[in-house]
Design an enzyme around this catalytic site. Structure first.
Site, mmCIF file in Angstrom:
data_model
loop_
_atom_site.group_PDB
_atom_site.id
_atom_site.type_symbol
_atom_site.label_atom_id
_atom_site.label_comp_id
_atom_site.label_asym_id
_atom_site.label_seq_id
_atom_site.Cartn_x
_atom_site.Cartn_y
_atom_site.Cartn_z
ATOM 1 N N ASN A 9 11.919 31.858 9.198
ATOM 2 C CA ASN A 9 12.469 31.326 7.943
ATOM 3 C C ASN A 9 11.870 29.937 7.755
ATOM 4 O O ASN A 9 12.295 28.990 8.413
ATOM 5 C CB ASN A 9 14.005 31.276 8.060
ATOM 6 N N LYS A 11 12.049 28.048 5.273
ATOM 7 C CA LYS A 11 12.908 27.190 4.426
ATOM 8 C C LYS A 11 12.069 26.470 3.370
ATOM 9 O O LYS A 11 11.071 27.009 2.894
ATOM 10 C CB LYS A 11 13.706 26.213 5.298
ATOM 11 N N HIS A 95 22.242 33.023 4.091
ATOM 12 C CA HIS A 95 21.948 32.008 5.113
ATOM 13 C C HIS A 95 22.994 30.902 5.014
ATOM 14 O O HIS A 95 23.485 30.589 3.930
ATOM 15 C CB HIS A 95 20.537 31.437 4.880
ATOM 16 N N GLU A 97 22.792 27.819 5.017
ATOM 17 C CA GLU A 97 22.478 26.728 4.085
ATOM 18 C C GLU A 97 22.819 27.142 2.656
ATOM 19 O O GLU A 97 23.226 26.311 1.843
ATOM 20 C CB GLU A 97 21.003 26.322 4.245
ATOM 21 N N GLU A 167 24.114 33.538 13.221
ATOM 22 C CA GLU A 167 23.589 32.180 13.288
ATOM 23 C C GLU A 167 24.747 31.181 13.297
ATOM 24 O O GLU A 167 25.281 30.834 12.224
ATOM 25 C CB GLU A 167 22.706 31.898 12.067
ATOM 26 N N GLY A 173 19.039 24.178 13.437
ATOM 27 C CA GLY A 173 18.284 22.948 13.207
ATOM 28 C C GLY A 173 18.813 21.749 13.975
ATOM 29 O O GLY A 173 18.440 20.609 13.704
ATOM 30 N N SER A 213 18.154 27.293 16.707
ATOM 31 C CA SER A 213 17.356 26.542 17.680
ATOM 32 C C SER A 213 16.668 27.428 18.723
ATOM 33 O O SER A 213 16.548 27.044 19.885
ATOM 34 C CB SER A 213 18.208 25.454 18.349
ATOM 35 N N GLY A 234 13.995 29.162 12.530
ATOM 36 C CA GLY A 234 13.683 28.152 11.522
ATOM 37 C C GLY A 234 12.552 27.253 11.998
ATOM 38 O O GLY A 234 11.374 27.595 11.913
HETATM 39 C C1 PEP Z 1 17.595 29.213 10.557
HETATM 40 O O1 PEP Z 1 17.475 28.438 9.635
HETATM 41 O O2 PEP Z 1 17.822 30.390 10.289
HETATM 42 C C2 PEP Z 1 17.474 28.697 11.923
HETATM 43 C C3 PEP Z 1 17.912 29.463 12.879
HETATM 44 O O3 PEP Z 1 16.932 27.454 12.077
HETATM 45 P P1 PEP Z 1 16.486 26.757 13.480
HETATM 46 O O4 PEP Z 1 15.727 27.798 14.254
HETATM 47 O O5 PEP Z 1 15.638 25.594 13.069
HETATM 48 O O6 PEP Z 1 17.739 26.351 14.168
#
Ligand code: PEP
Length: 252
Positions: A9, A11, A95, A97, A167, A173, A213, A234
């Site tokens: 992703n 973003k 998601h 966000e 998630e 993030g 992460s 991400g």
């Molecule tokens: C995501 O945005 O779906 C995500 C898991 O981000 P990150 O891997 O940066 O934590």
């Protein structure tokens, strides 16, 4: 046997040139390997360019969002058929966000999931608790509510075409990753929900990704858990080496 599925992703990151370079680099590195399913989800304005960059490879294209209506006066929105038109196979929906920054509800996400499936796009539907909800012992109930709301009304066949991404919001993030045991416990709960809402065949078939992460150093342990079938990535999906390292973790 569920084949592992690693999706990136991107973003709201990267320029057009950087997106094409990343996509081309991944296509080159992945080569002919088909043992792990891989998808990239660039910003919508670069979908077309990335589609061209990955053509002839085994990398699938995904979008980060869509609108549930098929066409019409919805300024700024993009429909499922438009995403298909530029080569998308997948679309990320719900998601965190979009839930927490942009105010999407389970009901709105459900409309999108239904529209995506009706158009033949495969949804990756995200669920996950906030830190205060985890600390209050509400993880299971939050995830159950999101599962039931976002995925309401799906037939067994539609459910089997859907990917769920667990998630935890506090791990996205932030560099804080859920421990393999914490993640596995929620994935096992989700699989039980699939069994009680549908049947054991559906529960055995649906892929449940972990996101939060994930990086090359923790991927193999997370992906080695019995109910973790892949990762939604991400930050670490923005570099060829890191994303490839996570794909290697899925093979371990
Ligand atoms: C995501 O945005 O779906 C995500 C898991 O981000 P990150 O891997 O940066 O934590």
């Amino acid at each position: 046997m569920r084949r592992k599925f690693i999706a990136g992703n991107w973003k709201m990151n990267l320029s057009r040139a950087e997106s094409v370079a990343l996509a081309s680099g991944l296509a080159q590195q992945l080569g002919d390997a088909t043992d792990v399913d891989v998808a990239v989800c660039p910003p919508s304005v670069y979908l077309d360019a990335v589609h061209q960059a990955i053509s002839g490879s085994h990398i699938a294209l995904g979008a980060q969002n869509m609108y549930h209506e098929a066409a019409g006066a919805y300024t700024g929105e993009i429909s499922a058929s438009m995403l298909q038109d530029v080569g998308c196979a997948y679309v990320i929906l719900g998601h965190s966000e979009r839930r927490h920054v942009l105010g999407e509800t389970d009901a709105a996400i459900n409309l999108k999931v239904q529209a995506a499936l009706a158009a033949g796009l495969l949804p990756i539907v995200c669920v996950g608790e906030k830190l205060e909800e985890r600390e209050a012992g509400q993880t299971a109930s939050v995830v159950k509510t999101q599962f039931e709301g976002s995925l309401a009304g799906l037939t067994a066949e539609q459910m089997q075409q859907t990917v769920i991404a667990y998630e935890p919001v506090w791990a996205i993030g932030t560099g804080k990753v859920a421990s393999p045991a914490q993640a596995e416990a929620v994935h096992a709960d989700l699989r039980k929900l699939l069994e009680t809402s549908y049947n054991s065949e559906v529960a055995a078939a649906v892929r449940i990704q972990y996101g939060g992460s994930v990086k090359p150093s923790n991927a193999a342990e997370l992906l080695g858990q019995p109910n973790i079938d892949g990762a939604l990535v991400g930050g670490a999906s923005l570099k060829v080496e890191d994303f490839m390292g996570i794909i290697s973790g899925a093979r371990a």
